[in-house]
Scaffold this motif. Structure first.
Motif, PDB file in Angstrom:
ATOM      1  N   UNK A   1      -0.878 -61.992 -59.115  1.00  0.00           N
ATOM      2  CA  UNK A   1      -1.740 -60.923 -59.615  1.00  0.00           C
ATOM      3  C   UNK A   1      -2.521 -60.242 -58.491  1.00  0.00           C
ATOM      4  N   UNK A   2      -1.841 -59.969 -57.381  1.00  0.00           N
ATOM      5  CA  UNK A   2      -2.485 -59.334 -56.235  1.00  0.00           C
ATOM      6  C   UNK A   2      -1.973 -57.907 -56.053  1.00  0.00           C
ATOM      7  N   UNK A   3      -2.773 -57.090 -55.415  1.00  0.00           N
ATOM      8  CA  UNK A   3      -2.370 -55.753 -55.011  1.00  0.00           C
ATOM      9  C   UNK A   3      -2.462 -55.713 -53.498  1.00  0.00           C
ATOM     10  N   UNK A   4      -1.328 -55.389 -52.863  1.00  0.00           N
ATOM     11  CA  UNK A   4      -1.242 -55.412 -51.410  1.00  0.00           C
ATOM     12  C   UNK A   4      -0.753 -54.048 -50.942  1.00  0.00           C
ATOM     13  N   UNK A   5      -1.443 -53.451 -49.979  1.00  0.00           N
ATOM     14  CA  UNK A   5      -0.975 -52.192 -49.410  1.00  0.00           C
ATOM     15  C   UNK A   5       0.270 -52.451 -48.589  1.00  0.00           C
TER      16      UNK A   5
ATOM     17  N   UNK B   1       1.911 -56.437 -56.640  1.00  0.00           N
ATOM     18  CA  UNK B   1       2.435 -55.142 -56.224  1.00  0.00           C
ATOM     19  C   UNK B   1       2.143 -54.944 -54.746  1.00  0.00           C
ATOM     20  N   UNK B   2       3.120 -54.352 -54.034  1.00  0.00           N
ATOM     21  CA  UNK B   2       2.936 -54.014 -52.620  1.00  0.00           C
ATOM     22  C   UNK B   2       3.566 -52.654 -52.360  1.00  0.00           C
ATOM     23  N   UNK B   3       2.923 -51.859 -51.519  1.00  0.00           N
ATOM     24  CA  UNK B   3       3.496 -50.564 -51.164  1.00  0.00           C
ATOM     25  C   UNK B   3       4.660 -50.738 -50.200  1.00  0.00           C
ATOM     26  N   UNK B   4       4.454 -51.505 -49.153  1.00  0.00           N
ATOM     27  CA  UNK B   4       5.491 -51.693 -48.146  1.00  0.00           C
ATOM     28  C   UNK B   4       5.545 -53.157 -47.729  1.00  0.00           C
TER      29      UNK B   4
ATOM     30  N   UNK C   1       7.632 -54.097 -55.165  1.00  0.00           N
ATOM     31  CA  UNK C   1       7.446 -53.465 -53.854  1.00  0.00           C
ATOM     32  C   UNK C   1       8.070 -52.082 -53.862  1.00  0.00           C
ATOM     33  N   UNK C   2       7.349 -51.116 -53.302  1.00  0.00           N
ATOM     34  CA  UNK C   2       7.862 -49.753 -53.213  1.00  0.00           C
ATOM     35  C   UNK C   2       8.972 -49.677 -52.169  1.00  0.00           C
TER      36      UNK C   2
ATOM     37  N   UNK D   1      17.535 -58.288 -60.953  1.00  0.00           N
ATOM     38  CA  UNK D   1      18.566 -57.255 -60.996  1.00  0.00           C
ATOM     39  C   UNK D   1      17.970 -55.861 -60.799  1.00  0.00           C
ATOM     40  N   UNK D   2      16.871 -55.576 -61.425  1.00  0.00           N
ATOM     41  CA  UNK D   2      16.238 -54.248 -61.289  1.00  0.00           C
ATOM     42  C   UNK D   2      15.826 -54.004 -59.835  1.00  0.00           C
ATOM     43  N   UNK D   3      15.307 -55.010 -59.156  1.00  0.00           N
ATOM     44  CA  UNK D   3      14.929 -54.866 -57.757  1.00  0.00           C
ATOM     45  C   UNK D   3      16.158 -54.560 -56.902  1.00  0.00           C
ATOM     46  N   UNK D   4      17.257 -55.244 -57.165  1.00  0.00           N
ATOM     47  CA  UNK D   4      18.490 -55.014 -56.409  1.00  0.00           C
ATOM     48  C   UNK D   4      19.009 -53.602 -56.671  1.00  0.00           C
ATOM     49  N   UNK D   5      18.927 -53.157 -57.926  1.00  0.00           N
ATOM     50  CA  UNK D   5      19.359 -51.791 -58.237  1.00  0.00           C
ATOM     51  C   UNK D   5      18.550 -50.770 -57.442  1.00  0.00           C
ATOM     52  N   UNK D   6      17.253 -50.976 -57.332  1.00  0.00           N
ATOM     53  CA  UNK D   6      16.408 -50.050 -56.586  1.00  0.00           C
ATOM     54  C   UNK D   6      16.689 -50.100 -55.083  1.00  0.00           C
TER      55      UNK D   6
END
Length: 178
Positions: A99-103, A121-124, A142-143, A158-163
């Protein structure tokens, strides 16, 4: 605690740090064992080349959390907002990020084993030359990843791999065109 705190080379054991508000908290080369940090607000938490065992950091906001070349064993980050998390050349085992938010999550040359992300969630994410064993990234939204090849040994959904499909194909030398 307020202002700057210099705890370089300190040994902290079986203690609790609650609601500290600091500009710079320097724990470089420090050894932490059985420590809980709750509600920390810090511009910088520098813990480079330190050793953390059975440490939980929960809540709060940290501008830069520098764990470069640190040894982390049984560490939890829960509900923390971190603008820049540096794990370069760190060795981490039994790490939970929940439950962290990481830039930016910067982990080049890190060695990770038994690491899990949940609701984070992480941006990069910089995965250049990352070495991982039993690393579960399914709970990490991750973006972007700087080096898909560095994901070798990690578990993705699977969704991460698709992205990541285009970047993964390029990393494998596949010419991708529309």
């Amino acid at each position: 605690m307020r202002g700057d705190v210099d705890a370089t080379r300190a040994t902290l054991g079986e203690c609790l740090i609650v609601d500290a508000d600091v500009d710079r908290f320097d724990l470089s080369l420090a050894r932490l064992a059985d420590v809980e940090v709750s509600g920390l607000r810090a511009t910088e938490l520098i813990a480079a080349r330190g050793s953390w065992r059975n440490v939980r950091v929960s809540g709060g906001r940290i501008g830069a959390l520098d764990l470069t070349r640190a040894e982390l064993h049984s560490v939890e980050l829960r509900g923390v907002r971190v603008d820049y998390l540096a794990l370069g050349e760190a060795e981490a085992s039994d790490l939970l990020v929940d439950d962290c938010t990481i830039g930016t999550l910067d982990a080049p040359l890190a060695t990770l084993s038994r690491v899990r992300f949940e609701g984070t969630r992480a941006d990069e994410v910089d995965t250049r030359e990352l070495r991982s064993t039993d690393v579960d990234l399914r709970g990490l939204d991750a973006v972007a990843y700087t080096s898909p090849a560095g994901l070798r040994g990690a578990t993705l959904g699977l969704r991460q791999v698709e992205l990541l499909a285009g970047d993964l194909a390029i990393a494998l030398g596949i010419d991708v065109r529309d």
